[in-house]
Design a protein around this motif. Structure first.
Motif, mmCIF file in Angstrom:
data_model
loop_
_atom_site.group_PDB
_atom_site.id
_atom_site.type_symbol
_atom_site.label_atom_id
_atom_site.label_comp_id
_atom_site.label_asym_id
_atom_site.label_seq_id
_atom_site.Cartn_x
_atom_site.Cartn_y
_atom_site.Cartn_z
ATOM 1 N N GLY A 71 -2.489 16.668 6.281
ATOM 2 C CA GLY A 71 -2.544 15.385 5.221
ATOM 3 C C GLY A 71 -3.873 15.433 4.664
ATOM 4 O O GLY A 71 -3.971 14.026 4.184
ATOM 5 N N ASP A 72 -4.789 15.981 4.952
ATOM 6 C CA ASP A 72 -6.334 16.025 4.514
ATOM 7 C C ASP A 72 -6.152 16.363 3.074
ATOM 8 O O ASP A 72 -5.603 17.262 2.487
ATOM 9 C CB ASP A 72 -7.288 16.912 5.110
ATOM 10 N N LEU A 73 -6.738 15.038 2.120
ATOM 11 C CA LEU A 73 -6.789 15.470 0.530
ATOM 12 C C LEU A 73 -8.171 15.975 0.365
ATOM 13 O O LEU A 73 -8.255 16.758 -0.588
ATOM 14 C CB LEU A 73 -6.507 14.120 -0.041
ATOM 15 N N MET A 74 -9.172 15.306 0.946
ATOM 16 C CA MET A 74 -10.578 15.724 0.453
ATOM 17 C C MET A 74 -11.509 15.190 1.319
ATOM 18 O O MET A 74 -11.219 14.356 2.171
ATOM 19 C CB MET A 74 -10.785 15.486 -1.149
ATOM 20 N N ASN A 107 -15.649 20.071 11.634
ATOM 21 C CA ASN A 107 -15.001 19.412 12.776
ATOM 22 C C ASN A 107 -13.947 18.180 12.110
ATOM 23 O O ASN A 107 -14.300 17.317 12.086
ATOM 24 C CB ASN A 107 -15.376 19.045 14.032
ATOM 25 N N PRO A 108 -12.769 18.530 11.528
ATOM 26 C CA PRO A 108 -11.976 17.703 10.779
ATOM 27 C C PRO A 108 -11.459 16.469 11.673
ATOM 28 O O PRO A 108 -10.515 15.797 11.210
ATOM 29 C CB PRO A 108 -10.968 18.457 9.961
ATOM 30 N N GLU A 150 0.677 -1.237 -0.027
ATOM 31 C CA GLU A 150 -0.083 0.002 -0.041
ATOM 32 C C GLU A 150 0.886 1.253 -0.011
ATOM 33 O O GLU A 150 1.939 1.376 0.650
ATOM 34 C CB GLU A 150 -0.924 -0.020 1.227
ATOM 35 N N GLU A 151 0.605 2.186 -0.845
ATOM 36 C CA GLU A 151 1.232 3.434 -0.840
ATOM 37 C C GLU A 151 0.553 4.585 -0.448
ATOM 38 O O GLU A 151 -0.760 4.431 -0.498
ATOM 39 C CB GLU A 151 1.540 3.807 -2.271
ATOM 40 N N PRO A 152 1.417 5.664 0.079
ATOM 41 C CA PRO A 152 0.404 7.023 0.447
ATOM 42 C C PRO A 152 -0.322 7.614 -0.812
ATOM 43 O O PRO A 152 0.102 7.562 -1.824
ATOM 44 C CB PRO A 152 1.330 7.830 1.009
ATOM 45 N N TYR A 153 -1.472 8.074 -0.215
ATOM 46 C CA TYR A 153 -2.399 8.757 -1.473
ATOM 47 C C TYR A 153 -1.923 9.925 -1.617
ATOM 48 O O TYR A 153 -1.286 10.956 -0.848
ATOM 49 C CB TYR A 153 -3.915 8.897 -0.870
ATOM 50 N N THR A 154 -2.268 10.453 -3.042
ATOM 51 C CA THR A 154 -2.163 12.094 -3.265
ATOM 52 C C THR A 154 -3.532 12.583 -3.618
ATOM 53 O O THR A 154 -4.479 11.340 -3.780
ATOM 54 C CB THR A 154 -1.426 12.097 -4.353
ATOM 55 N N SER A 187 -7.077 10.969 3.568
ATOM 56 C CA SER A 187 -5.867 11.661 4.015
ATOM 57 C C SER A 187 -4.819 10.758 3.311
ATOM 58 O O SER A 187 -5.184 9.729 2.497
ATOM 59 C CB SER A 187 -5.712 11.535 5.223
ATOM 60 N N THR A 188 -3.419 11.152 3.281
ATOM 61 C CA THR A 188 -2.367 10.689 2.685
ATOM 62 C C THR A 188 -2.258 9.130 3.261
ATOM 63 O O THR A 188 -2.013 8.140 2.325
ATOM 64 C CB THR A 188 -1.341 11.269 2.969
ATOM 65 N N ARG A 189 -2.878 8.914 4.350
ATOM 66 C CA ARG A 189 -2.740 7.432 5.079
ATOM 67 C C ARG A 189 -3.786 6.530 4.715
ATOM 68 O O ARG A 189 -3.706 5.480 5.282
ATOM 69 C CB ARG A 189 -2.535 7.625 6.460
ATOM 70 N N GLY A 190 -4.961 7.181 4.049
ATOM 71 C CA GLY A 190 -6.099 6.337 3.846
ATOM 72 C C GLY A 190 -7.287 7.034 4.238
ATOM 73 O O GLY A 190 -7.407 8.620 4.187
#
Length: 1364
Positions: free
Chosen positions: A281-284, A316-317, A166-170, A301-304
């Motif tokens: 690390g929040d992406l969406m 409230n993230p 598993e790789e980190p997300y972008t 996030s980048t981790r999932g």
């Protein structure tokens, strides 16, 4: 390119070995046939036709060597046959192990050519790993490069273990992940296919076969198959039924009732993350409602993915507790929603059970003209796609928009020296073309829907031009009076399709260094849009500066350029274009090698482009009245020349090919006759013959022999019998050696001709020189020393002037054009009708009719002429089906012309009301169809202020609402008269239906398919006189109708043809191997889905079946059916035939109920597409009747068989062998019912036909007479028993009567016979006999003697690949 052998008589359908060279050539296409070195041996003077020479075993071995000649016809390395090249492709595969997190390692078969990326795709499709998208593959801790080929990876071998890490997300990866999950959730949902997006299309086969046939076959094998099957077809399928329901067209698939996994999955309104959350690390953010009605907010996030604490109104993230952090969204959702877990698992199980062909994307979009009411559900990805102009697949490729021109041209420049290179090149060309066609279609719709800003916004809408996604769009109107002298808007509408045909022709010749633009023509909402790729730099320059060849004002000013002349010269032979001079505005002579409109522009990339190819082919004088020019008497007698809408009417490429072919025959005949006379005059004791033997290696041999290929077909020689050409041709072959080094089909001697013969001195003997000169003159050849016919496309172009010294030449060219126009009317039209009479051409609907016309080079504007010709034919009754389909086509085309202008005046909000109103006027019996103006939805209080509307479909125009049925039908009749010169004396739909025996449902299908209308799937009552048939709710969509170039897989095509040729010769095994090879190559170029692959699979299935491998036949034919449904459409005539073949193989595999379901489906589709009265219906009904007989449903069986008998009698004549067979089948059923009198009556009819047609001694006659004896005995026995009963009452001693239930084997045997399949006991001796028989038949055909072929003559594999 259409080959010499396209005219082979029917019983050798398209498979003549001489065909090998069909595509074979750019530079020298047409001598192709001669270069087959194999013809040489047999064409001695012994009088058999050379075709048989090649059919014969010894000739046929060099074919594979030939195959490799690619388009340029430069053979690469002559004989080193393509076998070793092919091996390169089939590198042996190996197995590797793959270990994904949380699953057991599994084995995967891979091939060294594959890229690492392809393993990614496999994993994203597998049931247990489908939810992963963001991972890398690692071998011993090293990450593999996605774009590396497996063979280039060190240490990767049989048994290696690849780990999925598993790789980190972008942001990009997170989007791809969400899109993929959405695709998995929608994987069984057909709405994409109904909406015509992403190359999805419908397929219904699995409903009739209950899933995959392969499995069900194994399930049902045990136990007798005669368990009670319900065989009764629905009422509307029975012979004689008048109702034509629409709903069964799309039977409801139980798998499609979607299992709901989630209620909502959409992007959250809190996107995009604010800066401080980005740094966490929040992406969406996603917003989800589960089936259990739990509303959750999720952070990618980048981790999932994890749950956060936001709600709809408060942000409230912070992670919720527990946050369920998971690398995959599916894992997260499975933890928070039990229903999701359960349904998602079963959904994926179902997804992977479907046949792959049901889910693979097709290369070009197929649209369905009907669809059920589908609920519109929330879909985040679809919503996002609609508003971010997602152009191709930019989010997957760097650099955002694609440079289409660069891609299209670069793929053309790829090397093509050997097979692997050519495959790579053709695959790239095909892929870019299909992507370009899809992008161009989306762009054209966006332009018409008003979503693209014009590049000249100040001008009125008709004149606007657009650029979107690096594609240039223009509308099909006459801008700036460009076409004023050629017919204004009508010419501007015809020009794009002419131009597309030109692009197709130059593309097929494929000359290195000459470039054409990517071109797609889209008809949408009444507008014609041309989409073209953009020449680099053209937008910065004025057109006057950039055109360095050709003319921008139709010939008033003309320029030329040496480089262009060199490049175009290479195309002039295959395209039959003559080099000629024209005068420019200064009265200087300018040399051209194309029409004046053809412009040459050198782009900023240094490439030589040609564009505006609308006059690539010469004008059609039948539709171009010219002052002071007389057409031939024959044309005039048929009422030509006729006025046409525009002056751009030109002859089709197929016609030019056929005409040149026809002239070539004349040329050979004349030369032969003159030589014969000379020979007779010569002193007989001269012995200067030996010279010939040494040169007889030249291809001339083969050349002369092509005479026979078509001699039998060409019907012009009404004067002399065809035989004489056949008998003299072999001598011509040897003699003409001395005359001209090689009378090539086109163009002067080409180098290939001289390589292997010693013809250094072309014309030594003055006498023979004179012979050739006379023959050349007589046939209008451009050259006087060899046969070479070319056309000057500028003749009769307004505004083009020729120098005085060319006048004689121009006269010749004018004559040639008149001859070609006459040839179309006097040869091609009658030959089409003849082919329909002997059933070698069987159109079933408008599309197949158009294809049949086009194959013979007849334009659709001749449809009225063709119908008139049919009307005057003595055998008119046997052409009734053809006439009816022609009338439907003519009427719907007229309606389409009217509909086009009708739609242009409709604004978007009134579209569905306008379309339903038009259909009511066109089809409904309701006399005063009143349009419902769509004012009811939104009534505005204030009068809307008048504003200039910019959308092409703008204008608050309600003129459309005033159309009435009688006015529409008046217009249709007027259009039919003025465009097709055909009289329809009918004022309403009902009168037309009555007069020509049409079906309204067929008219509806044809008009919908032609105009892109999609209607609701329900039963329409056309005949109610109280309310209109359609309401605006019934119109679901309007789709584009798209025309584009279809790039070809040339090598695969050659393999396919030589495979067909082998099969024709009875070499089934070799044929099968070649066709399998062709299948590999087709897959290599086109991917898994394509019409040509479909033809390939069908032929393979047929061969498997003949060679006794029934399960394999079943599996291949199942693929062919699925593919035909997906690529051509669920009710296309080809699909109907595929269903019939599949039914036969099902029956042979003992799956009786499935076979019946398939046949009923075929019959239903046939009824919808063309009605019951069609020769092909007899075949379907014979099949159904036989299967029903097999399951002992005698009464039903008789209904179908008797209907087949009626149809066969009507279309084949009462004395035909088909009718005899029909009588026999009916007799057998009566026998099974013990109604011997009726059985005898039918069998006697059959016997009489056999006796008259075949003679007493023929085995068929003998069989029939044996059967008659048997029936008589049975009848007598029965009578005795009855008498016994009458006499002695109940204590009669009754003889046990033999009632025979038919054996499956006997039924199957009859099925094979009616479907034209015979089995060959493959002993060597039989094979020899068969080959001799095939040869004998072919000779008969060549001599034009062969009467009606006997039932199922050897291996009639009627498989043609559509040649575009």
């Amino acid at each position: 390119m259409v080959s010499k052998t396209d005219d082979i008589p029917a019983s050798v359908p398209d498979c003549n070995p001489v065909d090998l060279q069909r595509d074979g050539a750019g530079d020298g296409a047409q001598e192709g046939t001669g270069t087959s070195k194999s013809c040489v041996k047999e064409s001695c003077g012994c009088g058999h036709s050379a075709d048989t020479a090649m059919v014969n075993g010894d000739g046929a071995h060099t074919e594979e060597g030939e195959l490799k000649q690619d388009r340029n016809s430069e053979a690469d390395g002559g004989e080193d046959s393509s076998d070793q090249e092919v091996i390169v492709i089939q590198d042996t595969g190996f197995t590797i192990k793959i270990q994904a997190p949380g699953t057991e390692p599994f084995d995967l078969q891979v091939s060294p050519q594959e890229m690492v990326q392809e393993i990614h795709q496999v994993l994203m499709d597998r049931e247990d790993t489908c939810h992963r998208t963001c991972f890398s593959l690692q071998l011993d801790g090293n990450v593999l490069d996605n774009f590396a080929e497996l063979k280039s990876i060190e240490g990767l071998q049989e048994g290696s273990l690849l780990k999925v890490v598993e790789e980190p997300y972008t942001v990009r990866e997170a989007r791809i992940h969400v899109r993929h999950i959405r695709d998995l959730l929608k994987s069984l949902d057909p709405s994409d296919a109904y909406n015509g997006v992403d190359c999805n299309s419908l397929s219904f086969l699995s409903i009739f076969t209950d899933g995959d046939l392969g499995d069900s076959g194994k399930r049902k094998k045990k136990g007798t198959e005669l368990e009670q099957i319900d065989c009764t077809p629905p009422e509307h399928i029975l012979p004689g039924s008048k109702e034509r329901p629409l709903v069964p067209l799309q039977p409801q698939n139980k798998d499609w009732k979607p299992m709901q996994c989630l209620k909502v999955l959409t992007m959250s309104g809190w996107n995009p993350p604010p800066g401080n959350r980005k740094m966490h690390g929040d992406l969406m953010y996603l917003y989800i409602v589960t089936v259990e009605e739990r509303h959750v907010s999720i952070t990618a996030s980048t981790r999932g993915f994890y749950l956060n604490q936001s709600t709809t109104y408060t942000f409230n993230p912070k992670p919720a507790n527990p946050s369920f952090l998971s690398h995959s969204l599916v894992e997260l959702l499975s933890q928070i929603s039990p229903a999701f877990k359960k349904n998602f698992t079963s959904l994926q199980k179902k997804r992977v059970q479907r046949h792959p062909f049901e889910r693979i994307a097709t290369p070009f979009q197929v649209y369905s003209w009907t669809a059920p009411q589908v609920d519109h559900a929330m879909d985040c990805v679809r919503a996002e796609d609609a508003y971010t102009s997602r152009l191709g697949y930019e989010e997957h490729i760097p650099g955002q928009t694609r440079d289409w021109n660069e891609e299209l041209q670069t793929t053309r420049e790829l090397p093509r020296k050997n097979l692997p290179e050519r495959l790579l090149r053709e695959r790239a060309i095909f892929k870019v073309h299909s992507d370009f066609a899809a992008a161009a279609t989306r762009g054209a719709m966006a332009v018409i829907d008003g979503n693209v800003m014009a590049i000249n916004p100040g001008e009125e809408t008709r004149m606007q031009m657009f650029i979107w996604n690096n594609i240039f769009f223009s509308l099909g109107f006459d801008v700036r009076d460009h076409y004023r002298e050629l017919g204004g808007d009508a010419a501007a509408h015809a020009a794009p399709t002419n131009d597309l045909n030109g692009v197709r022709a130059y593309g097929a010749v494929d000359v290195e260094g000459l470039y054409t633009l990517g071109t797609v023509v889209v008809d949408y909402r009444g507008y014609r849009v041309t989409a073209q790729s953009i020449i680099p730099g053209i937008l910065e320059r004025e057109q006057e500066q950039s055109v360095i060849y050709g003319s921008i004002d139709f010939g008033k000013t003309v320029v030329s350029h040496d480089k262009y002349l060199v490049l175009l010269d290479k195309t002039s032979r295959p395209l039959k274009v003559q080099q000629h001079n024209v005068l420019n505005e200064k009265d200087e002579s300018v040399e051209l090698c194309s029409s004046v409109e053809c412009k040459g522009i050198i782009g900023n990339d240094g490439r030589h482009y040609i564009l505006d190819l609308l006059r690539t082919f010469p004008p059609d004088l039948n539709f171009l009245p010219v002052e002071g020019e007389e057409l031939s008497a024959e044309s005039q007698r048929q009422g030509f020349p006729r006025q046409h809408r525009h002056r751009l009417a030109c002859l089709r490429q197929e016609l030019i090919e056929a005409f040149v072919e026809h002239r070539y025959l004349l040329f050979m005949k004349m030369a032969a006759l003159q030589l014969m006379q000379q020979k007779a005059n010569k002193d007989s004791n001269k012995t200067d013959m030996p010279a010939i033997t040494e040169t007889s290696e030249t291809p001339t041999d083969g050349k002369a022999d092509t005479t026979q290929t078509t001699a039998a077909e060409v019907s012009t020689d009404s004067t002399g019998p065809v035989d004489n050409s056949v008998s003299t041709a072999p001598q011509v072959a040897t003699e003409s050696e001395e005359i001209s080094s090689k009378p090539t089909t086109n163009g002067p001697v080409d180098p290939a001709g001289t390589q292997n013969g010693e013809c250094k001195s072309p014309l030594e003997d003055p006498k023979s020189r004179e012979v050739v000169l006379n023959a050349c003159k007589a046939v209008g050849s451009v050259s006087t020393t060899s046969f070479d016919i070319r056309f000057n496309p500028d003749i009769f172009s307004p505004g083009v002037r020729f120098p005085d010294d060319a006048l004689e030449d121009i006269q010749k060219q004018k004559q040639l054009l008149k001859d070609a126009a006459a040839f179309l009317v006097t040869c091609q039209v009658p030959s089409l009708v003849k082919d329909c009479l002997d059933h070698s051409t069987l159109p079933m609907d408008g599309a197949t009719l158009t294809e049949a016309l086009h194959q013979r080079g007849i334009n659709v504007r001749y449809l009225g002429t063709v119908l008139e010709f049919v009307d005057k034919t003595p055998a008119k009754a046997q052409l009734e089906h053809f006439y009816r389909i022609g009338v439907i086509e003519l009427i719907t085309r007229c309606a389409k012309h009217i509909f086009r202008t009708y739609l242009q005046g409709v604004e978007l909000s009134a579209l569905s009301a306008a379309v339903s109103h038009f259909l009511n006027c066109f089809l409904s019996s309701f006399p005063d169809a009143v349009a419902h103006l769509p004012a009811d939805e939104l009534v505005s209080r204030r009068k809307s202020r008048k504003r200039r509307n910019r959308v092409p479909g703008g204008g608050d125009n309600t003129a459309w609402a005033s159309l009435t049925p009688s006015e529409l039908w008046k217009n249709i009749a007027a259009e039919a008269q003025s465009y097709y010169y055909f009289k329809i004396q009918c004022e309403s739909a009902d009168q037309v239906v009555e007069k020509y025996g049409l079906q309204k449902i067929t008219l509806l299908r044809e008009i919908s398919v032609k105009t892109g209308i999609q209607i609701l799937l329900k039963e329409y009552n056309f005949d109610s006189r109280h309310k209109p048939a359609f309401t605006e709710e019934d119109i679901l969509n309007i789709f584009p109708v798209v025309k584009h170039v279809n790039p070809k897989a040339s090598d695969a095509f050659h393999f396919f043809q030589s495979g067909q040729a082998k099969v024709q010769q009875g070499f089934l095994k070799e044929g099968c191997e070649l066709i399998n090879e062709a299948l590999n190559l087709f897959n290599n170029v086109y991917g898994a889905m394509h019409v040509e692959i479909c033809a390939c699979l069908r032929l393979l299935a047929r061969l498997n079946y003949i060679m006794g491998d029934h399960p394999e036949a079943l599996s291949n034919q199942q693929k062919a059916v699925l593919m035909s449904e997906r690529v051509l459409g669920i009710e296309h005539p080809n699909t109907i035939q595929e269903y019939m073949h599949l039914a036969l193989y099902c029956f042979a595999n003992g799956q009786l109920s499935t076979a019946l379901k398939l046949l009923y489906r075929a019959r239903y589709l046939m009824l919808l597409v063309c009605g019951e009265d069609h020769p092909e219906m007899a075949l379907i009904d014979s099949n159904i009747g036989l299967v029903l007989h097999g399951v002992m449903e005698y009464d039903l069986s008789l209904r179908f068989l008797e209907n087949a008998l009626t149809i066969n009698t009507k279309y084949h004549g009462a004395r035909s062998l088909k009718v005899a067979l029909s009588h026999h089948l009916v007799a057998r059923v009566y026998e099974s019912k013990a109604e011997f009198r009726s059985a005898l009556q039918h069998e006697k009819e059959g016997y009489t036909i056999y006796k008259n047609q075949m003679g007493e001694a023929h085995e068929k006659t003998k069989e029939s007479s044996e059967y008659l004896k048997y029936l008589t005995q049975q009848a007598v026995a029965l009578q005795r028993t009855m008498n016994e009963i009458y006499k002695n009452g109940s204590n009669a001693s009754i003889m046990p009567l033999k009632f025979t239930a038919p054996s499956m084997a006997s039924i199957l045997e009859q099925l094979n016979i009616i479907n034209g399949i015979i089995f060959i006991p493959l002993s060597q001796k039989d094979l020899e006999n068969l080959k001799a028989e095939v040869q004998r038949r072919q000779q008969l055909q060549d001599l034009g003697k062969s009467e009606e072929p006997s039932e199922g003559s050897p291996l009639e594999l009627e498989d043609k690949i559509p040649v575009d």
